[in-house]
Design a protein around this motif. Structure first.
Motif, PDB file in Angstrom:
ATOM      1  N   ARG A   1      -9.387 -17.826   2.696  1.00 34.44           N
ATOM      2  CA  ARG A   1     -10.433 -17.038   2.044  1.00 34.44           C
ATOM      3  C   ARG A   1     -10.650 -15.669   2.681  1.00 34.44           C
ATOM      4  N   ARG A   2     -10.031 -15.411   3.826  1.00 35.45           N
ATOM      5  CA  ARG A   2     -10.184 -14.093   4.448  1.00 35.45           C
ATOM      6  C   ARG A   2      -9.413 -13.078   3.615  1.00 35.45           C
ATOM      7  N   ASN A   3     -10.121 -12.146   3.017  1.00 35.03           N
ATOM      8  CA  ASN A   3      -9.545 -11.259   2.004  1.00 35.03           C
ATOM      9  C   ASN A   3      -8.838 -10.069   2.655  1.00 35.03           C
ATOM     10  N   ILE A   4      -7.679 -10.340   3.217  1.00 39.13           N
ATOM     11  CA  ILE A   4      -6.900  -9.315   3.918  1.00 39.13           C
ATOM     12  C   ILE A   4      -6.054  -8.539   2.911  1.00 39.13           C
ATOM     13  N   GLY A   5      -6.235  -7.225   2.868  1.00 42.17           N
ATOM     14  CA  GLY A   5      -5.433  -6.377   2.003  1.00 42.17           C
ATOM     15  C   GLY A   5      -5.931  -6.237   0.581  1.00 42.17           C
ATOM     16  N   GLY A   6      -7.003  -6.934   0.241  1.00 41.42           N
ATOM     17  CA  GLY A   6      -7.520  -6.830  -1.114  1.00 41.42           C
ATOM     18  C   GLY A   6      -7.038  -7.970  -1.991  1.00 41.42           C
ATOM     19  N   PRO A   7      -7.628  -8.130  -3.178  1.00 39.98           N
ATOM     20  CA  PRO A   7      -7.329  -9.267  -4.058  1.00 39.98           C
ATOM     21  C   PRO A   7      -5.851  -9.412  -4.408  1.00 39.98           C
ATOM     22  N   ALA A   8      -5.164  -8.307  -4.692  1.00 46.15           N
ATOM     23  CA  ALA A   8      -3.759  -8.413  -5.096  1.00 46.15           C
ATOM     24  C   ALA A   8      -2.900  -8.969  -3.964  1.00 46.15           C
ATOM     25  N   VAL A   9      -3.150  -8.491  -2.732  1.00 42.05           N
ATOM     26  CA  VAL A   9      -2.359  -8.939  -1.578  1.00 42.05           C
ATOM     27  C   VAL A   9      -2.622 -10.407  -1.286  1.00 42.05           C
ATOM     28  N   ILE A  10      -3.892 -10.787  -1.197  1.00 42.12           N
ATOM     29  CA  ILE A  10      -4.186 -12.168  -0.828  1.00 42.12           C
ATOM     30  C   ILE A  10      -3.791 -13.133  -1.935  1.00 42.12           C
ATOM     31  N   THR A  11      -3.871 -12.697  -3.207  1.00 41.08           N
ATOM     32  CA  THR A  11      -3.429 -13.570  -4.297  1.00 41.08           C
ATOM     33  C   THR A  11      -1.925 -13.828  -4.208  1.00 41.08           C
TER      34      THR A  11
ATOM     35  N   PRO B   1       3.420  -7.606   1.923  1.00 41.15           N
ATOM     36  CA  PRO B   1       2.167  -6.841   1.809  1.00 41.15           C
ATOM     37  C   PRO B   1       1.079  -7.330   2.759  1.00 41.15           C
ATOM     38  N   TYR B   2       1.041  -8.636   2.999  1.00 42.54           N
ATOM     39  CA  TYR B   2       0.057  -9.201   3.920  1.00 42.54           C
ATOM     40  C   TYR B   2       0.363  -8.736   5.343  1.00 42.54           C
ATOM     41  N   ILE B   3       1.642  -8.741   5.722  1.00 42.38           N
ATOM     42  CA  ILE B   3       2.048  -8.264   7.052  1.00 42.38           C
ATOM     43  C   ILE B   3       1.597  -6.820   7.251  1.00 42.38           C
ATOM     44  N   ARG B   4       1.849  -5.993   6.250  1.00 38.11           N
ATOM     45  CA  ARG B   4       1.487  -4.569   6.366  1.00 38.11           C
ATOM     46  C   ARG B   4      -0.028  -4.391   6.418  1.00 38.11           C
ATOM     47  N   ALA B   5      -0.756  -5.191   5.650  1.00 36.70           N
ATOM     48  CA  ALA B   5      -2.217  -5.094   5.681  1.00 36.70           C
ATOM     49  C   ALA B   5      -2.760  -5.508   7.042  1.00 36.70           C
ATOM     50  N   MET B   6      -2.209  -6.574   7.617  1.00 35.00           N
ATOM     51  CA  MET B   6      -2.638  -7.012   8.950  1.00 35.00           C
ATOM     52  C   MET B   6      -2.333  -5.937   9.991  1.00 35.00           C
TER      53      MET B   6
END
Length: 284
Positions: free
Chosen positions: A175-185, A125-130
């Motif tokens: 702390r860089r909130n990439i993709g929103g709370p669910a993704v970064i968590t 999910p982080y890859i897709r958000a980036m």
């Protein structure tokens, strides 16, 4: 069998040493094969293959004979083969292709990243958000290929006989909130888990030292018998590959100072969990 990129680098190093022993300049070598001096530079850096006819001319100019010449011809043939990642040519920028081959054959990788999570530690999910913020934005098919490539690179690095991995991340990358709370968590949970298997340290905002770097870099180490170590530096549209001994020493010293300034592994895991908890509290 080493990949073609490594073979080209080995040949390039051998050609450079042979030219220097013969007392020839790059301009003289270029004139012999009727090419620009920049081509000799690319050959010696391992950035391109060489035709056997051109190699024969250079070996004659440098006075290379017998077994050494045979070895260099074999390297030239191997360097013209397709690499293990050739099936992803459409998903890899030209300037990044050499890196993925080098990464796959390194026996040690040290990675400093100040702003985002390193690619080989990213969850899908982080890859897709980036990638969703990239320009130009990839099509759904291109994005799927990029995700598949990155996950395969991760699997290759984390195999049982894979390289020794070390990472230093700035707290800002957490702390860089990439993709929103669910993704970064989810991403932070992955970092905490993988930190038990790789060397992962965090450079906190309140570190008691000012040692830092505003740019990321990667140190790739190889068997000295087959290749020289490489420093990889990347910007928005290009990359640099440094293998001069003085550059390798300088970046290695910088990485060691960053490690000394960063938290230890256990303290780093604690900070990762603390950042995740902060995000969850703000999201509720």
């Amino acid at each position: 069998m080493l990949n073609p990129t490594i073979q080209r680098r080995r040949l390039g190093n051998a050609l450079r040493r042979a030219r220097e022993r013969a007392g020839k300049t790059q301009d003289e070598a270029a004139e012999r094969i009727d090419a620009a001096a920049s081509k000799i530079s690319r050959l010696e850096l391992g950035q391109s293959g060489i035709k056997l006819t051109d190699l024969a001319l250079l070996l004659d100019l440098y006075g290379v004979r017998d077994e050494q010449a045979d070895s260099m011809r074999e390297l030239a043939r191997a360097g013209r083969q397709r690499g293990r990642w050739s099936g992803y040519r459409d998903a890899i920028p030209d300037w990044f292709r050499q890196y993925v081959d080098l990464e796959a054959d390194a026996y040690e990788i040290r990675w400093y990243q100040p702003e985002v999570i390193p690619g080989v530690l990213q969850v899908e999910p982080y890859i897709r958000a980036m990638s969703s913020t990239a320009h130009p934005r990839p099509t759904p098919g291109e994005l799927d290929r990029q995700v598949k490539l990155r996950l395969e690179r991760q699997a290759n690095l984390h195999r049982a006989d894979g390289p020794t991995l070390g990472f230093v991340l700035s707290e800002s990358a957490l702390r860089r909130n990439i993709g929103g709370p669910a993704v970064i968590t989810a991403q932070l949970a992955h970092l905490a888990e993988i930190s038990h298997r790789v060397e992962l340290q965090v450079l906190p905002f309140d570190a008691q030292t000012y040692e830092t770097a505003s740019y990321g870099f990667i140190i790739l180490r190889f068997d000295p018998a087959t290749d020289t170590d490489v420093i990889y530096l990347e910007d928005y549209t290009d990359a640099a590959y440094l293998d001069r001994p003085d550059a390798v020493r300088a970046y290695t010293r910088l990485y060691n100072r960053l490690c000394a300034a960063a938290l230890g592994p256990a303290e780093s895991r604690h900070l990762i969990q603390q950042v995740a908890d902060d995000l969850q509290r703000r999201a509720t």
